[in-house]
Design a protein around this motif. Sequence first.
Motif, PDB file in Angstrom:
ATOM      1  N   LEU A 106      13.768  -1.552  -9.003  1.00 40.91           N
ATOM      2  CA  LEU A 106      13.089  -0.419  -9.711  1.00 40.91           C
ATOM      3  C   LEU A 106      13.505   1.065  -9.207  1.00 40.91           C
ATOM      4  CD1 LEU A 106       9.264  -1.562 -10.122  1.00 40.91           C
ATOM      5  CD2 LEU A 106      10.875  -1.150 -12.018  1.00 40.91           C
ATOM      6  N   PRO A 107      15.048   1.144  -9.290  1.00 42.39           N
ATOM      7  CA  PRO A 107      15.527   2.369  -8.858  1.00 42.39           C
ATOM      8  C   PRO A 107      14.606   3.618  -9.444  1.00 42.39           C
ATOM      9  CG  PRO A 107      16.840   1.319 -10.188  1.00 42.39           C
ATOM     10  CD  PRO A 107      15.776   0.387  -9.935  1.00 42.39           C
ATOM     11  N   GLU A 108      14.186   3.556 -10.657  1.00 36.34           N
ATOM     12  CA  GLU A 108      13.579   4.671 -11.442  1.00 36.34           C
ATOM     13  C   GLU A 108      12.215   5.140 -10.656  1.00 36.34           C
ATOM     14  OE1 GLU A 108      12.132   1.290 -13.914  1.00 36.34           O
ATOM     15  OE2 GLU A 108      13.709   2.023 -12.465  1.00 36.34           O
ATOM     16  N   ALA A 109      11.501   4.007  -9.748  1.00 32.81           N
ATOM     17  CA  ALA A 109      10.223   4.263  -9.277  1.00 32.81           C
ATOM     18  C   ALA A 109      10.079   5.213  -8.317  1.00 32.81           C
ATOM     19  CB  ALA A 109       9.819   2.922  -9.117  1.00 32.81           C
ATOM     20  N   ASP A 110       8.907   5.808  -8.297  1.00 34.14           N
ATOM     21  CA  ASP A 110       8.312   6.581  -7.120  1.00 34.14           C
ATOM     22  C   ASP A 110       7.289   5.810  -6.243  1.00 34.14           C
ATOM     23  OD1 ASP A 110       9.882   9.142  -8.192  1.00 34.14           O
ATOM     24  OD2 ASP A 110       8.229   9.875  -9.225  1.00 34.14           O
ATOM     25  N   LEU A 111       7.696   5.818  -5.053  1.00 30.75           N
ATOM     26  CA  LEU A 111       6.947   4.629  -4.326  1.00 30.75           C
ATOM     27  C   LEU A 111       6.192   5.413  -3.480  1.00 30.75           C
ATOM     28  CD1 LEU A 111       9.885   2.444  -3.084  1.00 30.75           C
ATOM     29  CD2 LEU A 111       8.711   2.133  -5.127  1.00 30.75           C
ATOM     30  N   PHE A 112       4.851   4.870  -3.469  1.00 27.73           N
ATOM     31  CA  PHE A 112       3.749   5.667  -2.508  1.00 27.73           C
ATOM     32  C   PHE A 112       3.244   4.529  -1.662  1.00 27.73           C
ATOM     33  CE2 PHE A 112       4.118   7.978  -6.537  1.00 27.73           C
ATOM     34  CZ  PHE A 112       3.788   9.099  -6.236  1.00 27.73           C
ATOM     35  N   GLY A 113       3.012   4.872  -0.376  1.00 27.26           N
ATOM     36  CA  GLY A 113       2.376   3.793   0.620  1.00 27.26           C
ATOM     37  C   GLY A 113       3.544   4.045   1.717  1.00 27.26           C
ATOM     38  N   HIS A 114       3.186   3.023   2.695  1.00 27.46           N
ATOM     39  CA  HIS A 114       2.455   1.890   2.537  1.00 27.46           C
ATOM     40  C   HIS A 114       1.091   2.240   3.036  1.00 27.46           C
ATOM     41  CE1 HIS A 114       3.496   1.385   7.093  1.00 27.46           C
ATOM     42  NE2 HIS A 114       2.371   0.615   6.825  1.00 27.46           N
ATOM     43  N   LEU A 115      -0.122   1.793   2.190  1.00 32.23           N
ATOM     44  CA  LEU A 115      -1.307   1.952   2.807  1.00 32.23           C
ATOM     45  C   LEU A 115      -1.820   0.657   3.357  1.00 32.23           C
ATOM     46  CD1 LEU A 115      -3.053   3.488  -0.490  1.00 32.23           C
ATOM     47  CD2 LEU A 115      -2.061   4.526   1.553  1.00 32.23           C
ATOM     48  N   ASP A 116      -2.347   0.674   4.599  1.00 33.97           N
ATOM     49  CA  ASP A 116      -2.525  -0.601   5.586  1.00 33.97           C
ATOM     50  C   ASP A 116      -4.010  -0.971   5.547  1.00 33.97           C
ATOM     51  OD1 ASP A 116      -3.636   1.440   7.027  1.00 33.97           O
ATOM     52  OD2 ASP A 116      -2.218   1.129   8.902  1.00 33.97           O
ATOM     53  N   SER A 117      -4.978  -0.474   4.956  1.00 35.36           N
ATOM     54  CA  SER A 117      -6.297  -0.687   5.013  1.00 35.36           C
ATOM     55  C   SER A 117      -7.060  -0.722   3.676  1.00 35.36           C
ATOM     56  CB  SER A 117      -6.953   0.168   6.334  1.00 35.36           C
ATOM     57  OG  SER A 117      -7.074   1.373   5.871  1.00 35.36           O
ATOM     58  N   ILE A 118      -8.008  -1.325   3.572  1.00 36.01           N
ATOM     59  CA  ILE A 118      -9.230  -1.326   2.370  1.00 36.01           C
ATOM     60  C   ILE A 118      -9.593   0.296   2.270  1.00 36.01           C
ATOM     61  CG2 ILE A 118     -11.375  -1.707   1.318  1.00 36.01           C
ATOM     62  CD1 ILE A 118     -11.140  -4.601   3.020  1.00 36.01           C
ATOM     63  N   SER A 119      -9.762   0.789   3.464  1.00 34.78           N
ATOM     64  CA  SER A 119     -10.625   2.383   3.371  1.00 34.78           C
ATOM     65  C   SER A 119      -9.394   3.267   2.958  1.00 34.78           C
ATOM     66  CB  SER A 119     -11.022   2.671   4.786  1.00 34.78           C
ATOM     67  OG  SER A 119     -10.060   2.599   5.716  1.00 34.78           O
ATOM     68  N   SER A 120      -8.334   3.066   3.478  1.00 31.58           N
ATOM     69  CA  SER A 120      -7.101   4.054   3.254  1.00 31.58           C
ATOM     70  C   SER A 120      -6.670   3.973   1.661  1.00 31.58           C
ATOM     71  CB  SER A 120      -5.933   3.848   3.922  1.00 31.58           C
ATOM     72  OG  SER A 120      -5.316   2.521   3.984  1.00 31.58           O
ATOM     73  N   ALA A 121      -6.722   2.660   1.118  1.00 33.79           N
ATOM     74  CA  ALA A 121      -6.364   2.189  -0.273  1.00 33.79           C
ATOM     75  C   ALA A 121      -7.474   2.893  -1.167  1.00 33.79           C
ATOM     76  CB  ALA A 121      -6.120   0.942  -0.511  1.00 33.79           C
ATOM     77  N   VAL A 122      -8.689   2.640  -0.880  1.00 37.48           N
ATOM     78  CA  VAL A 122      -9.706   3.145  -1.586  1.00 37.48           C
ATOM     79  C   VAL A 122      -9.672   4.681  -1.691  1.00 37.48           C
ATOM     80  CG1 VAL A 122     -12.297   3.492  -1.854  1.00 37.48           C
ATOM     81  CG2 VAL A 122     -11.385   1.475  -1.350  1.00 37.48           C
ATOM     82  N   ASN A 123      -9.630   5.609  -0.696  1.00 36.91           N
ATOM     83  CA  ASN A 123      -9.466   6.959  -0.419  1.00 36.91           C
ATOM     84  C   ASN A 123      -8.137   7.347  -1.231  1.00 36.91           C
ATOM     85  OD1 ASN A 123      -9.972   9.564   0.959  1.00 36.91           O
ATOM     86  ND2 ASN A 123      -7.946   9.296   1.500  1.00 36.91           N
ATOM     87  N   TRP A 124      -7.037   6.541  -1.224  1.00 36.09           N
ATOM     88  CA  TRP A 124      -5.927   7.026  -2.126  1.00 36.09           C
ATOM     89  C   TRP A 124      -6.286   7.058  -3.615  1.00 36.09           C
ATOM     90  CZ3 TRP A 124      -2.380   5.820  -5.640  1.00 36.09           C
ATOM     91  CH2 TRP A 124      -1.297   6.546  -5.790  1.00 36.09           C
ATOM     92  N   LEU A 125      -6.614   5.794  -3.876  1.00 29.30           N
ATOM     93  CA  LEU A 125      -6.872   5.417  -5.196  1.00 29.30           C
ATOM     94  C   LEU A 125      -7.983   6.348  -5.892  1.00 29.30           C
ATOM     95  CD1 LEU A 125      -6.773   1.522  -5.123  1.00 29.30           C
ATOM     96  CD2 LEU A 125      -5.361   3.150  -6.440  1.00 29.30           C
ATOM     97  N   GLN A 126      -8.892   6.922  -5.090  1.00 34.07           N
ATOM     98  CA  GLN A 126     -10.030   7.720  -5.680  1.00 34.07           C
ATOM     99  C   GLN A 126      -9.326   9.208  -6.009  1.00 34.07           C
ATOM    100  OE1 GLN A 126     -13.045   7.476  -2.623  1.00 34.07           O
ATOM    101  NE2 GLN A 126     -14.200   5.794  -3.945  1.00 34.07           N
ATOM    102  N   LYS A 127      -8.453   9.766  -5.236  1.00 35.78           N
ATOM    103  CA  LYS A 127      -7.969  10.711  -5.286  1.00 35.78           C
ATOM    104  C   LYS A 127      -6.573  11.103  -5.819  1.00 35.78           C
ATOM    105  CE  LYS A 127      -9.812  12.291  -0.604  1.00 35.78           C
ATOM    106  NZ  LYS A 127      -9.276  12.806   0.734  1.00 35.78           N
TER     107      LYS A 127
END
Length: 251
Positions: free
Chosen positions: A24-45
Amino acid sequence: MRVLIIEDERPAATRMKQLLEKYLPEADLFGHLDSISSAVNWLQKEVSPDLIFCDIELADGQSFEIFEQVQVKSPIIFTTAYDQYAIKAFKLNSIDYLLKPIDPQELEKAIVKYKEHSSQQQFDIGQLQQLLKLQNTDYKSRFMVKIGEKIQSIPTEEVAYFFSSERTTFMQSKESNKRYILDYTLDQIEEMLDPKEFFRLNRKYVASFESIEQVLSYSNSRLKIKLIGCDDHDILISREKVAKLKEWLDN
């Protein structure tokens, strides 16, 4: 295209990024998120990603909890170390699910499937969670250990706790206060045990209820555990796991 990686093992996250840069060379990659809390925080913002690659077993629990705390409409491709039988079952339910270590060809197929059917696919998180539970209804009742030249069977109910040290996994017995070397990792052992009887304290310890001698408050909203017959006085429970541990102890 925005792709989010939720993965608590840094080597696995790095490998995933390398593969995605190829497929997926065209993709902008985000992460890595390593926990439930960090993922929830990222997805909310942040703005919702177009695709999520998500490990099931994270540092602070199963990633299903993420989707209980925040509404996610993005397609999800799960990754995990569960067996091939489970993988086939989940694929039949129209859920992309990759076995670790990730096979580049399987990843490429999943990406093709996403591109072709992303608008029609329905990711049933509840169904996947239930299928995972069904894979773990038969818990290990004994462990075979080598004592000198002899092979002995130790019933699981006689085990106080399991721990890892210097890349070796040990099993500590209750009555005899003996420890044995096992050929499993703690991650594998955790999946073999009845979660009502054993709890994964942290990356180094999986303990039985009876082996917990004291639970002490510690800094930064964490807990410190003292195990019966254990010389390690720094067994800490992360903030993310405190609520789960209290619930387990209360059962």
